[in-house]
Write a protein that holds these residues in place. Structure first.
Motif, PDB file in Angstrom:
ATOM      1  N   PHE A 103      38.037  33.969  67.735  1.00  0.00           N
ATOM      2  CA  PHE A 103      38.499  35.338  67.984  1.00  0.00           C
ATOM      3  C   PHE A 103      38.095  36.258  66.842  1.00  0.00           C
ATOM      4  N   VAL A 104      38.272  35.801  65.604  1.00  0.00           N
ATOM      5  CA  VAL A 104      37.925  36.632  64.440  1.00  0.00           C
ATOM      6  C   VAL A 104      36.441  36.959  64.448  1.00  0.00           C
ATOM      7  N   ASN A 105      35.604  35.972  64.728  1.00  0.00           N
ATOM      8  CA  ASN A 105      34.155  36.212  64.756  1.00  0.00           C
ATOM      9  C   ASN A 105      33.776  37.175  65.880  1.00  0.00           C
ATOM     10  N   THR A 106      34.460  37.071  67.015  1.00  0.00           N
ATOM     11  CA  THR A 106      34.220  38.013  68.116  1.00  0.00           C
ATOM     12  C   THR A 106      34.593  39.424  67.697  1.00  0.00           C
ATOM     13  N   LEU A 107      35.714  39.549  66.997  1.00  0.00           N
ATOM     14  CA  LEU A 107      36.149  40.858  66.503  1.00  0.00           C
ATOM     15  C   LEU A 107      35.143  41.427  65.504  1.00  0.00           C
ATOM     16  N   GLN A 108      34.577  40.561  64.683  1.00  0.00           N
ATOM     17  CA  GLN A 108      33.567  41.008  63.722  1.00  0.00           C
ATOM     18  C   GLN A 108      32.334  41.557  64.425  1.00  0.00           C
ATOM     19  N   LEU A 109      31.952  40.929  65.549  1.00  0.00           N
ATOM     20  CA  LEU A 109      30.809  41.430  66.323  1.00  0.00           C
ATOM     21  C   LEU A 109      31.108  42.818  66.870  1.00  0.00           C
ATOM     22  N   MET A 110      32.349  43.035  67.324  1.00  0.00           N
ATOM     23  CA  MET A 110      32.728  44.354  67.824  1.00  0.00           C
ATOM     24  C   MET A 110      32.669  45.393  66.710  1.00  0.00           C
ATOM     25  N   VAL A 111      33.061  45.004  65.498  1.00  0.00           N
ATOM     26  CA  VAL A 111      33.007  45.923  64.357  1.00  0.00           C
ATOM     27  C   VAL A 111      31.567  46.324  64.075  1.00  0.00           C
ATOM     28  N   LEU A 112      30.631  45.370  64.155  1.00  0.00           N
ATOM     29  CA  LEU A 112      29.217  45.681  63.914  1.00  0.00           C
ATOM     30  C   LEU A 112      28.703  46.718  64.906  1.00  0.00           C
ATOM     31  N   LEU A 113      29.029  46.526  66.198  1.00  0.00           N
ATOM     32  CA  LEU A 113      28.603  47.509  67.206  1.00  0.00           C
ATOM     33  C   LEU A 113      29.319  48.835  66.994  1.00  0.00           C
ATOM     34  N   ASP A 114      30.590  48.775  66.643  1.00  0.00           N
ATOM     35  CA  ASP A 114      31.383  49.975  66.407  1.00  0.00           C
ATOM     36  C   ASP A 114      30.737  50.840  65.331  1.00  0.00           C
ATOM     37  N   ARG A 115      30.243  50.214  64.280  1.00  0.00           N
ATOM     38  CA  ARG A 115      29.634  50.971  63.183  1.00  0.00           C
ATOM     39  C   ARG A 115      28.330  51.641  63.628  1.00  0.00           C
ATOM     40  N   GLN A 116      27.582  50.989  64.507  1.00  0.00           N
ATOM     41  CA  GLN A 116      26.364  51.610  65.021  1.00  0.00           C
ATOM     42  C   GLN A 116      26.708  52.780  65.954  1.00  0.00           C
ATOM     43  N   PHE A 117      27.659  52.568  66.843  1.00  0.00           N
ATOM     44  CA  PHE A 117      28.077  53.645  67.750  1.00  0.00           C
ATOM     45  C   PHE A 117      28.574  54.849  66.955  1.00  0.00           C
ATOM     46  N   ASP A 118      29.254  54.580  65.841  1.00  0.00           N
ATOM     47  CA  ASP A 118      29.874  55.647  65.045  1.00  0.00           C
ATOM     48  C   ASP A 118      28.846  56.547  64.362  1.00  0.00           C
ATOM     49  N   ARG A 119      27.590  56.131  64.363  1.00  0.00           N
ATOM     50  CA  ARG A 119      26.538  56.978  63.787  1.00  0.00           C
ATOM     51  C   ARG A 119      26.299  58.220  64.635  1.00  0.00           C
ATOM     52  N   ILE A 120      26.725  58.176  65.898  1.00  0.00           N
ATOM     53  CA  ILE A 120      26.573  59.339  66.782  1.00  0.00           C
ATOM     54  C   ILE A 120      27.818  60.210  66.669  1.00  0.00           C
TER      55      ILE A 120
END
Length: 396
Positions: free
Chosen positions: A247-264
C-alpha cells in the motif's frame, strides 16, 4: 488468592492468550495508565457519555455492586521476545500481574473500556472478595494486538467498518508518514488545506487504504458480501508486515504522478464555471481520482474483490507497475509545461467529466478514473508514443 492460569497459543497472530482471575484492585492498578490513555491503543473507544449508554452502564454498575460476574476483560501486553519467554512460564495469576508491573511493560485495554469504567464507578474494589477474570494477550508488537482487537469485536453492532478503520487510523498514518517523509498528511484537527502535490487529508489516506484492501471503488461498501471481504482483508493487512508496504509503495507512485500533474497551474487551463479540473493539482485532490488510481493498482496486484492472491505474486506485479509509472514520470519530466499540458489533455478529461451527471456522480467518476489508470498501466508505451493521455480519459 493466587489462582492458576489457563494459556492458549494463537499461532495466527503470534500471541499468547492467558486467562487469569485476580482481585479487582489488582486489575485496576495494572490498567490504570492504559485507562487514562483511552485504552492504550489509539482508536479505542473512550467511556460512553451518551444518555442511553449512561443508563446501560448505571445498570451494570448496580449489578456489579450486587455481586454480578461480568465477562472477562481483555488486555494486551507488548513485550520483547525474552520477556515473552519469561512470562509464559508463570503459572499463577497474581505472579503474572506482578511480573508485568515489575517489568513496566506496555499494557493496553483491548476489549473492556466500558466495563472498566463501571468497575471504577461501582466502588467495589475495596472489597476483599471482589475478583475479576482478565484475558491477557502477550505479543511482541502492537499491530498484533490491533488485529486481535478488530477480530474480537467483529459482529458487535458498534464495530462497523468505519470503527475498524478508526482503530487502524492513527497507527496507519504513522507508518505512512515514516515511509513517505516527503508527503504531508493533514490531521483531522488541522485547519490547513492541501496546498501542493503530496499533501493529503488523513481521512483520504484511510479511505485509500480501505479502497486498496477491499479492491473496490465503492469505499462505503454497502454490499454485505463486499463488506465481509473488506473486513478480512483489513484485519489481515493490519497484522501482516509484508502487505502494508504494498500500500505504501502504491501511495508513493500516486505522489510521483501528483507532482507531475501539479506542474500545470491554474493559468494554463482554459476554463469556465463548469470546468472540473482547473489545475493539475485538482486531479488527486478529488476523491474519485485518488481512489480510482489506488484500486486500479490493487486490482493489478491482487485481482478483483474475492480473488485469492499471494504476496510474492503481488510484489512482482507491483514491480511492473512501478516500472510503468517510473517510465511515464520520466517522460513527463522531460516535457515543457506547454508540452505536458498537451500530453495530459485536461480538455478531454473535463469534457468527459461534464457528461452523464446523475445522483451517483461520485461512483461514476471513481469508475471512470479506475478505467483510465487501468488503461494507462496496460498501454503506457502506446500512450507515451502517441503523446496524449486522451485514450485513458476516454476508456470505457
Amino acid at each position: 488468592m493466587n489462582r492458576p492460569l489457563v494459556s492458549l497459543q494463537d499461532r495466527k497472530s503470534g500471541c499468547l492468550s492467558i486467562m487469569a482471575t485476580v482481585p479487582l484492585q489488582a486489575y485496576l492498578d495494572l490498567v490504570e495508565s492504559a485507562y487514562r490513555d483511552m485504552g492504550g491503543i489509539e482508536g479505542q473507544r473512550a467511556p460512553i457519555r451518551t444518555k442511553t449508554g449512561m443508563k446501560i452502564r448505571a445498570r451494570l454498575v448496580e449489578d456489579i455492586r450486587q455481586g454480578a460476574v461480568i465477562p472477562p476483560i481483555v488486555i494486551g501486553v507488548v513485550c520483547s521476545h525474552q520477556e515473552y519467554t519469561d512470562l509464559e512460564t508463570i503459572t499463577e495469576s497474581m505472579d503474572l500481574v506482578q511480573a508485568i508491573q515489575n517489568q513496566n511493560l506496555d499494557v493496553s485495554i483491548i476489549d473492556g473500556m466500558q466495563r472498566t469504567t463501571a468497575l471504577l464507578e461501582s466502588g467495589t474494589a475495596s472489597n476483599d472478595d471482589a475478583e475479576i477474570r482478565v484475558e491477557i494477550w502477550l505479543s511482541h508488537k502492537v499491530e498484533s494486538l490491533i488485529y486481535r482487537m478488530l477480530v474480537l469485536n467483529t459482529g458487535q453492532v458498534p464495530w462497523d467498518l468505519k470503527r475498524q478503520l478508526d482503530t487502524l487510523y492513527r497507527p496507519l498514518l504513522k507508518k505512512v508518514e515514516a515511509a513517505i517523509p516527503d508527503a504531508r498528511i493533514i490531521a483531522l484537527e488541522e485547519t490547513s488545506r492541501r496546498s501542493g502535490a503530496g499533501d493529503y487529508k488523513s481521512t483520504r489516506i484511510v479511505e485509500l487504504f480501505l479502497a486498496f484492501t477491499s479492491r473496490s471503488i465503492d469505499v462505503d461498501i454497502r454490499d454485505k458480501v463486499a463488506e465481509e471481504f473488506a473486513r478480512v482483508d483489513i484485519t489481515e493487512a493490519a497484522a501482516n508486515d509484508e502487505y502494508f508496504p504494498l500500500f505504501v509503495n502504491t501511495l508513493q507512485l500516486m505522489v510521483l504522478l501528483d507532482r507531475q500533474f501539479d506542474r500545470i497551474g491554474r493559468s494554463a487551463i482554459e476554463r469556465d464555471e463548469s470546468t472540473r479540473i482547473k489545475s493539475g493539482r485538482d486531479i488527486f485532490t478529488s476523491s474519485p481520482a485518488s481512489v480510482g488510481f489506488i484500486v486500479a493498482v490493487a486490482e493489478r496486484l491482487f485481482g478483483g474483490p474475492g480473488f485469492d492472491y499471494t504476496l510474492p505474486e503481488a510484489q512482482t506485479e507491483l514491480e511492473t507497475v512501478t516500472r510503468i509509472v517510473g517510465e511515464l514520470v520520466q517522460h513527463m519530466d522531460t516535457l515543457e509545461v506547454s508540452q505536458l499540458l498537451e500530453f495530459l489533455d485536461f480538455e478531454t478529461l473535463n469534457r468527459v467529466l461534464s457528461t452523464g451527471k446523475t445522483s451517483r456522480i461520485g461512483e461514476q467518476e471513481r469508475a471512470r478514473y479506475k478505467r483510465a489508470f487501468t488503461t494507462l498501466f496496460e498501454n503506457s508505451d502506446r500512450i507515451i508514443a502517441q503523446g496524449s493521455m486522451a485514450p485513458c480519459w476516454l476508456s470505457r
